[in-house]
Design a protein around this motif. Structure first.
Motif, PDB file in Angstrom:
ATOM      1  N   THR A 129       0.860  -1.181   0.000  1.00 27.91           N
ATOM      2  CA  THR A 129       0.000   0.000   0.000  1.00 27.91           C
ATOM      3  C   THR A 129       0.896   1.230   0.000  1.00 27.91           C
ATOM      4  O   THR A 129       2.001   1.193   0.545  1.00 27.91           O
ATOM      5  CB  THR A 129      -0.930   0.060   1.233  1.00 27.91           C
ATOM      6  N   TRP A 130       0.444   2.298  -0.616  1.00 31.76           N
ATOM      7  CA  TRP A 130       1.187   3.555  -0.687  1.00 31.76           C
ATOM      8  C   TRP A 130       0.725   4.517   0.400  1.00 31.76           C
ATOM      9  O   TRP A 130      -0.444   4.541   0.742  1.00 31.76           O
ATOM     10  CB  TRP A 130       0.939   4.245  -2.025  1.00 31.76           C
ATOM     11  N   HIS A 131       1.647   5.332   0.849  1.00 32.55           N
ATOM     12  CA  HIS A 131       1.351   6.429   1.770  1.00 32.55           C
ATOM     13  C   HIS A 131       2.107   7.644   1.263  1.00 32.55           C
ATOM     14  O   HIS A 131       3.278   7.545   0.917  1.00 32.55           O
ATOM     15  CB  HIS A 131       1.822   6.112   3.193  1.00 32.55           C
ATOM     16  N   LYS A 132       1.418   8.770   1.189  1.00 34.49           N
ATOM     17  CA  LYS A 132       2.091   9.997   0.762  1.00 34.49           C
ATOM     18  C   LYS A 132       2.641  10.713   1.984  1.00 34.49           C
ATOM     19  O   LYS A 132       1.969  10.834   3.001  1.00 34.49           O
ATOM     20  CB  LYS A 132       1.139  10.906   0.005  1.00 34.49           C
ATOM     21  N   GLN A 133       3.891  11.187   1.855  1.00 35.08           N
ATOM     22  CA  GLN A 133       4.540  11.949   2.912  1.00 35.08           C
ATOM     23  C   GLN A 133       5.078  13.232   2.295  1.00 35.08           C
ATOM     24  O   GLN A 133       5.473  13.242   1.135  1.00 35.08           O
ATOM     25  CB  GLN A 133       5.745  11.185   3.492  1.00 35.08           C
ATOM     26  N   VAL A 134       5.100  14.291   3.073  1.00 37.93           N
ATOM     27  CA  VAL A 134       5.722  15.527   2.614  1.00 37.93           C
ATOM     28  C   VAL A 134       7.072  15.624   3.307  1.00 37.93           C
ATOM     29  O   VAL A 134       7.164  15.655   4.539  1.00 37.93           O
ATOM     30  CB  VAL A 134       4.855  16.765   2.937  1.00 37.93           C
ATOM     31  N   ILE A 135       8.122  15.645   2.487  1.00 36.83           N
ATOM     32  CA  ILE A 135       9.486  15.714   3.003  1.00 36.83           C
ATOM     33  C   ILE A 135      10.184  16.861   2.301  1.00 36.83           C
ATOM     34  O   ILE A 135      10.287  16.873   1.069  1.00 36.83           O
ATOM     35  CB  ILE A 135      10.239  14.379   2.785  1.00 36.83           C
ATOM     36  N   SER A 136      10.647  17.830   3.084  1.00 33.80           N
ATOM     37  CA  SER A 136      11.290  19.034   2.552  1.00 33.80           C
ATOM     38  C   SER A 136      10.421  19.712   1.492  1.00 33.80           C
ATOM     39  O   SER A 136      10.905  20.144   0.448  1.00 33.80           O
ATOM     40  CB  SER A 136      12.667  18.695   1.963  1.00 33.80           C
ATOM     41  N   GLY A 137       9.125  19.756   1.746  1.00 31.58           N
ATOM     42  CA  GLY A 137       8.196  20.423   0.852  1.00 31.58           C
ATOM     43  C   GLY A 137       7.808  19.630  -0.385  1.00 31.58           C
ATOM     44  O   GLY A 137       7.075  20.116  -1.230  1.00 31.58           O
TER      45      GLY A 137
END
Length: 100
Positions: free
Chosen positions: A59-67
Motif C-alpha cells: 500500500t502507498w502512503h504519501k509523505q511531505v518531506i522538505s516540501g
C-alpha cells in the motif's frame, strides 16, 4: 548481463523485502540496488511497484518531506506472507545451487 525477466524477479523480491522495512520508497530502492550491482531504471522499478500494489502486496502512503511529496509504501499482510514464502523457497534453491 542479467536478462530483463531475471532482473524483474530480483526487483520484486527486493521491493517486497524493502517494504517490510521503514521508509520504503522508489529512489531508495534504485540507489540500494545500484550499490550492489543491479543497474535498475525507474522504468523497471515503478511498474513493478504498481503491479505489487494492484496485486494487494503493498500500500502507498504519501509523505511531505522538505516540501516535496514522496510516496512510501508498506507491505500488506498478503505481501508479508508472500515475502516469507519466497524467502523460504529461495533459501532452498540457493542451498541447492551453491552446494558442491
Amino acid at each position: 548481463m542479467i536478462d530483463r525477466e531475471f532482473l524483474r524477479g530480483f526487483t520484486k523480491l527486493y521491493a517486497l523485502w524493502r517494504g517490510s522495512k521503514k521508509d520504503a520508497y522508489g529512489m531508495a530502492i534504485l540507489r540500494e540496488m545500484r550499490q550492489v550491482g543491479f543497474e535498475l531504471s525507474p522504468g523497471t522499478l515503478y511498474p513493478a511497484l504498481e503491479k505489487l500494489k494492484r496485486e494487494g502486496d503493498i500500500t502507498w502512503h504519501k509523505q511531505v518531506i522538505s516540501g516535496r511529496i514522496r510516496k512510501s509504501y508498506r507491505l500488506t499482510p498478503k505481501g508479508k506472507k508472500e515475502l516469507e514464502e519466497v524467502k523460504q523457497r529461495l533459501q532452498t534453491i540457493v542451498r541447492l545451487v551453491f552446494s558442491k
